[in-house]
Design a protein around this motif. Structure first.
Motif, PDB file in Angstrom:
ATOM      1  N   SER A   1      20.042  61.697 -32.737  1.00 14.01           N
ATOM      2  CA  SER A   1      18.978  61.777 -31.742  1.00 14.01           C
ATOM      3  C   SER A   1      17.833  62.689 -32.174  1.00 14.01           C
ATOM      4  O   SER A   1      16.768  62.669 -31.552  1.00 14.01           O
ATOM      5  N   LEU A   2      18.041  63.493 -33.206  1.00 21.82           N
ATOM      6  CA  LEU A   2      17.048  64.499 -33.557  1.00 21.82           C
ATOM      7  C   LEU A   2      15.712  63.889 -33.966  1.00 21.82           C
ATOM      8  O   LEU A   2      14.651  64.368 -33.560  1.00 21.82           O
ATOM      9  N   ALA A   3      15.759  62.835 -34.778  1.00 25.00           N
ATOM     10  CA  ALA A   3      14.510  62.216 -35.219  1.00 25.00           C
ATOM     11  C   ALA A   3      13.733  61.677 -34.023  1.00 25.00           C
ATOM     12  O   ALA A   3      12.500  61.800 -33.955  1.00 25.00           O
TER      13      ALA A   3
ATOM     14  N   LEU B   1       8.579  64.285 -28.877  1.00 23.55           N
ATOM     15  CA  LEU B   1       7.919  65.538 -28.530  1.00 23.55           C
ATOM     16  C   LEU B   1       6.482  65.532 -29.039  1.00 23.55           C
ATOM     17  O   LEU B   1       5.555  65.940 -28.330  1.00 23.55           O
ATOM     18  N   GLY B   2       6.287  65.059 -30.269  1.00 17.60           N
ATOM     19  CA  GLY B   2       4.937  64.962 -30.807  1.00 17.60           C
ATOM     20  C   GLY B   2       4.063  64.017 -30.007  1.00 17.60           C
ATOM     21  O   GLY B   2       2.890  64.300 -29.738  1.00 17.60           O
TER      22      GLY B   2
ATOM     23  N   ASP C   1      22.626  63.408 -44.084  1.00 15.76           N
ATOM     24  CA  ASP C   1      21.402  62.896 -43.490  1.00 15.76           C
ATOM     25  C   ASP C   1      20.660  62.048 -44.506  1.00 15.76           C
ATOM     26  O   ASP C   1      20.835  62.206 -45.726  1.00 15.76           O
ATOM     27  N   ASP C   2      19.827  61.163 -43.979  1.00 17.97           N
ATOM     28  CA  ASP C   2      18.972  60.311 -44.795  1.00 17.97           C
ATOM     29  C   ASP C   2      17.554  60.839 -44.662  1.00 17.97           C
ATOM     30  O   ASP C   2      17.048  61.012 -43.546  1.00 17.97           O
ATOM     31  N   ASP C   3      16.909  61.104 -45.778  1.00 14.65           N
ATOM     32  CA  ASP C   3      15.572  61.684 -45.774  1.00 14.65           C
ATOM     33  C   ASP C   3      14.592  60.840 -44.967  1.00 14.65           C
ATOM     34  O   ASP C   3      13.665  61.367 -44.349  1.00 14.65           O
ATOM     35  N   THR C   4      14.787  59.526 -44.953  1.00 15.38           N
ATOM     36  CA  THR C   4      13.856  58.642 -44.246  1.00 15.38           C
ATOM     37  C   THR C   4      14.016  58.747 -42.734  1.00 15.38           C
ATOM     38  O   THR C   4      13.171  58.258 -41.985  1.00 15.38           O
ATOM     39  N   ARG C   5      15.109  59.348 -42.284  1.00 12.85           N
ATOM     40  CA  ARG C   5      15.338  59.481 -40.838  1.00 12.85           C
ATOM     41  C   ARG C   5      14.893  60.833 -40.294  1.00 12.85           C
ATOM     42  O   ARG C   5      15.205  61.179 -39.162  1.00 12.85           O
ATOM     43  N   ARG C   6      14.197  61.618 -41.086  1.00  9.37           N
ATOM     44  CA  ARG C   6      13.756  62.944 -40.646  1.00  9.37           C
ATOM     45  C   ARG C   6      12.226  63.001 -40.654  1.00  9.37           C
ATOM     46  O   ARG C   6      11.618  63.576 -41.563  1.00  9.37           O
TER      47      ARG C   6
END
Length: 430
Positions: A158-160, A166-167, A356-361
């Motif tokens: 859910s973080l991404a 939020l942005g 984690d996957d870099d593309t998901r951050r």
């Protein structure tokens, strides 16, 4: 005999059926976080902080607070607080989220990172589950924003979405974007249905066959980490140690079993050979047909890391695939099965692995300005050690440890072994 999930739901329904809009059941993953907190002498929650540095003066605190409140209003989990009623873990839902933006002042000689560590250490479990902290870094001419969540209301997946929304909310006018009462009720119903669907899957998974599988799989597991001793932490030192490295990416990425096997090398260095070390990792997803709600639904699975020089990585991979066939069994039921089989395991984890996957951050963008993600090390660590791996154009490897449990010298040796195990052949560590 009723399963642990069935017993939990029966207890929940006895006092919460007429309060289903304000008290929601907790999944097995959420129950684990609440129970771990209850066993902590200080009652500390598991926190998920994200830190972003912005050019000084970029962030309008009032606009940020309004955006965070709109974000929490749209998601039941973010305006909920984990609590325990009559010995039963539940989520208490607030009708009106009150998300604060706190600006910790720096005491003389204190760095921005130290101020943030102090603020997080003072987390009050009776407050909201989503909080923001903003600290001025005069030396770098930056403002460091910490977006912090209680882990019991938010999983890593859910973080991404939270960062992205939020942005987006920050870019809205103050009068726009707040959900209507009908939208709030609809999202709450979707969240409740997702949780009940997850609990139904867990209840179905708690079969005698699954209990026998986990009993056999974990019967040799028991705690190996030394007992925490605060005296091990020298005066003035931070409670948590940390190390990180950037490694060249593998052609097809490192498989998850490959990461588990690499952690075996680190665990051998930390706890010695010929042990069965309980290593936890999050796994799973939302039940079929559930709405894509924000929340915590990733179960914690336990992998018995064999610190001997065998079996080989393929044997470990085969065992892991078998574990996934029983991945819906909630953590507390797995612990109960292992202990019923004679294991001396307390249910604590001697290590944690997250991937984690870099593309998901995605980066946090506020009014078109992209924040630079930073780390604030030295915070208290829940388990003896934890490894996080981010894969993408390169492998970003981090390990943190509790200095009251593990010495720095031993931990750094384990990290060096871990990096060697993950480094592609012929490449040096950067």
């Amino acid at each position: 005999m009723l399963s642990i999930t069935s017993q939990y739901l029966a207890r929940y329904r006895r006092f919460a059926d007429d309060r289903s809009d304000s008290l929601l059941p907790a999944t097995g993953a959420q129950r684990r976080f609440v129970l771990v907190r209850s066993l902590d002498p200080a009652g500390r929650p598991d926190l998920v902080p994200m830190f972003f540095a912005f050019p000084q003066g970029t962030i309008d605190p009032e606009r940020l607070r309004a955006a965070a409140r709109r974000l929490a209003a749209r998601h039941t989990a973010l305006r909920s607080r984990p609590t325990v009623i009559r010995g039963t873990p539940v989520l208490s839902v607030a009708a009106d989220p009150d998300v604060s933006v706190t600006r910790p002042g720096l005491v003389p000689g204190e760095s921005p990172a130290e101020a943030l560590r102090r603020a997080l250490a003072a987390w009050d479990v009776q407050g909201p589950s989503l909080r923001l902290f903003l600290v001025r870094d005069e030396e770098r001419e930056e403002d460091v924003l910490a977006v912090v969540l209680d882990h019991a209301v938010c999983d890593g997946r859910s973080l991404a979405r939270i960062v992205d929304e939020l942005g987006a909310a920050y870019g809205e006018e103050a009068t726009d974007g707040h959900p209507t009462p009908q939208e709030t009720r609809a999202e709450l119903a979707a969240y409740r249905d997702a949780v009940l669907g997850q609990l139904a899957a867990e209840e179905k998974a708690e079969t005698p066959e699954a209990a026998a599988y986990w009993a056999d799989r974990l019967h040799a597991v028991h705690d190996h980490a030394p007992v925490p001793r605060p005296a091990r932490v020298r005066e003035g030192a931070r409670p948590g140690g940390a190390a990180q490295a950037r490694l060249p990416a593998h052609d097809a990425g490192v498989s998850f079993p490959g990461l588990l096997d690499a952690c075996r090398s680190a665990a051998r260095e930390l706890y010695g050979p010929d042990r069965a070390v309980p290593l936890g990792y999050p796994w799973g997803g939302r039940p079929t047909g559930a709405e894509p709600v924000v929340g915590c639904f990733l179960n914690t699975l336990v992998f018995p890391v064999d610190t001997g020089h065998g079996p080989g990585s393929q044997v470990a991979a085969d065992a892991w695939w078998d574990d996934l066939d029983h991945a819906d069994v909630p953590f507390d039921a797995v612990v109960a099965a292992a202990r019923a089989a004679g294991s001396r395991w307390s249910g604590g984890l001697d290590g944690l692995l997250t991937v984690d996957d870099d593309t998901r951050r995605p980066p946090l963008r506020l009014a078109g300005v992209e924040g630079r993600e930073v780390h604030v090390d030295g915070r208290p660590v829940r388990g003896p050690f934890a490894v996080s791996v981010t894969q993408g154009a390169e492998i970003r490897l981090r390990m943190v440890w509790d200095r009251a449990v593990l010495g720095d010298e031993t931990a750094h040796r384990a990290f060096d072994v871990l990096t060697r195990a993950l480094r592609p052949s012929g490449h040096a560590v950067q």
